[in-house]
Write an enzyme that holds these catalytic residues in place. Structure first.
Site, short mmCIF file in Angstrom:
data_model
loop_
_atom_site.label_atom_id
_atom_site.label_comp_id
_atom_site.label_asym_id
_atom_site.label_seq_id
_atom_site.Cartn_x
_atom_site.Cartn_y
_atom_site.Cartn_z
N SER A 225 32.55 87.47 2.95
CA SER A 225 32.42 86.09 2.48
C SER A 225 33.57 85.72 1.55
O SER A 225 33.86 86.43 0.58
CB SER A 225 31.09 85.92 1.73
OG SER A 225 31.07 84.70 1.03
N ALA A 226 34.20 84.59 1.85
CA ALA A 226 35.33 84.14 1.04
C ALA A 226 34.91 83.71 -0.36
O ALA A 226 35.72 83.67 -1.27
CB ALA A 226 36.03 82.97 1.74
#
Length: 210
Positions: A9-10
């Site tokens: 996840s960014a």
């Protein structure tokens, strides 16, 4: 408190940085999206939208990373340096947070996330990536931070987004202001080593898709 997240996840990196800045400890729980763990009844009870990251703080469940970040600051921060209470200063921080959500991070997701589904990249969508990065480079012209004269939650969020662009293989070298800001940000952001672990996982995963 429990932090449900994906190592790819960014937005996870921003929460880890803030946690270090505030001296918080997270019980990190990996959610395997490919296995559909986010769709299981237990998780849906916490977050009907079944998105990650999701935070559970003493029974209070919250999702959307920027909402999580501002909640943690308002509840646990000893001062308002990361999220100023002055209306104009806070408005600028909010503008940058919304810029990330609706423009910068959106450009990243629209262009790169099809890789997760084995789909080709769309050159037309890359124009939006360049447009968003040009906006950010302009915001940073003559400024050391993205919103004001010190590190704020806006820097933390956008650092996470730019680091994700880099993990996907984008060269930001032509954006001089972003490069200078990013180099400084990785030095002053607490717990950057935690983010580097997330980025290493994301880089490995991206390479496996090619």
């Amino acid at each position: 408190m429990d932090l449900y997240y994906s190592p790819y996840s960014a937005t996870t990196g921003a929460i880890l940085i803030l946690g270090k800045a505030l001296g918080l400890q997270f019980n990190k729980i990996v959610v395997n999206l490919a296995a559909g763990e986010h769709l299981r009844p237990g998780f849906l009870k916490l977050n009907p939208q079944h998105t990650i990251p999701t935070l559970v703080d003493n029974g209070f469940s919250l999702w959307e990373s920027r909402a999580i970040l501002t909640y943690l600051i308002e509840k646990y921060a000893r001062n308002d340096s990361l999220y100023p209470k002055d209306p104009k200063k806070r408005a600028l921080v909010n503008q940058r947070l919304y810029f990330d959500l609706g423009t910068l991070f959106k450009a990243l997701a629209d262009y790169y996330y099809p890789l997760f589904y084995k789909k080709p990249l769309d050159p037309e969508l890359f124009k939006k990536v360049e447009e968003a990065l040009n906006f950010l480079d302009t915001f940073l012209d003559g400024n050391q931070y993205v919103a004001g004269d010190s590190l704020t939650v806006a820097d933390i969020v956008i650092l996470s987004t730019i680091s994700s662009f880099k993990a996907f293989g984008l060269d930001i070298g032509k954006y001089n202001n972003i490069v200078k800001w990013y180099e400084n940000g990785t030095k002053v952001a607490p717990g950057w080593n935690e983010v580097e672990k997330v980025l290493a996982d994301l880089k490995t995963f991206v390479q496996s898709l090619k």
